[in-house]
Design an enzyme around this catalytic site. Sequence first.
Site, PDB file in Angstrom:
ATOM      1  CB  THR A  91      23.047  14.121 -20.654  1.00  0.00           C
ATOM      2  OG1 THR A  91      23.833  14.794 -19.876  1.00  0.00           O
ATOM      3  CG2 THR A  91      24.084  12.736 -21.232  1.00  0.00           C
ATOM      4  CB  THR A 132      21.284  15.150 -17.013  1.00  0.00           C
ATOM      5  OG1 THR A 132      20.951  16.524 -16.722  1.00  0.00           O
ATOM      6  CG2 THR A 132      20.102  14.776 -17.666  1.00  0.00           C
TER       7      THR A 132
END
Length: 306
Positions: free
Chosen positions: A224, A173
């Site tokens: 994240t 991510t």
Amino acid sequence: MINFGIAIHGGAGIVSKTKMTKWKAEAYSQALKRAYSVGFLTLKKGGSAVQAVKEAIIILEDCPLFNAGKGSVYTNHGDIEMDAAIMDGKNMMAGAVASVPFVKNPIVLAETVMKKSKHVLISGTKALEYAKEQGLVIKEKEYFEEEERYKQYKRAISRDKVTLDHDDDKFGTVGAVALDKKGNLSAGTSTGGMVNKKYGRIGDSPLIGIGTYANNQTCAISCTGHGEYFIRSVVAHEVSARILYKGQTLTQASKEVIMEELPGIGGRGGLIGIDKQGNIVMPFNTKGMYRGFKNSKEQEFVGIFS
Ligand code: ASP
């Protein structure tokens, strides 16, 4: 002197130093450097925080090393469904997309939602239709498919596990936060989500106040980690609220949320944040987080492990 700067991440998780070859570490570091350098240049030239965040994220979405855009992970059905969000701390405008297929740069679609639509969060094939209507770049499925991701998907299926791509030594991510010369903050996040995700699962990344948040009064945050836990802890807004109502610094607030609150319910991950003074934080409770920053004091950093 006016402070400005940008911080980025490429995912947090478990990465074993032994499996991280020198070549791999170098490839990740170069990609991260490229991303924050592009964003930093925009800020230096007087561009907005929103623009810098978007440009940095586009670089990471286009890089197959990361779980966003090209290189996104597979869902349980073998599809690619991406989430992204962007927020402008100046006017609290935000745009986000969830479970969207085939759009080359979901962060651009999120920005389009913010600037051109009446909505904040749109999803699925209808969001794809909107992207087409707006003339965004659409790609065939093959563009997104990476062999490593496919192997990872097959492993996840065989174990019947919904995994963070980090659990497999592959982070992904991506996110960026920035402060521009005018004192405006922005945050953005983009992801393919979790490997083997089911039932149209949506993570924290496209949820405003959770995986992504920016408010000129406090800070800009991009998260994240295991989205389900971040959602229940309302992470990004929690950090901002602590600054606003408790008078905590960004460092204190983000450390308590990531190192105490989140692990308290079993959550793993990290975040990047920048406040209106240009202070940058990057706490994580995992073994590593791909991260980097550059600011107007000519301070620059790239890191993977703690
Ligand atoms: N937070 C993302 C999600 O849960 C995954 C990640 O950050 O790697 O979708």
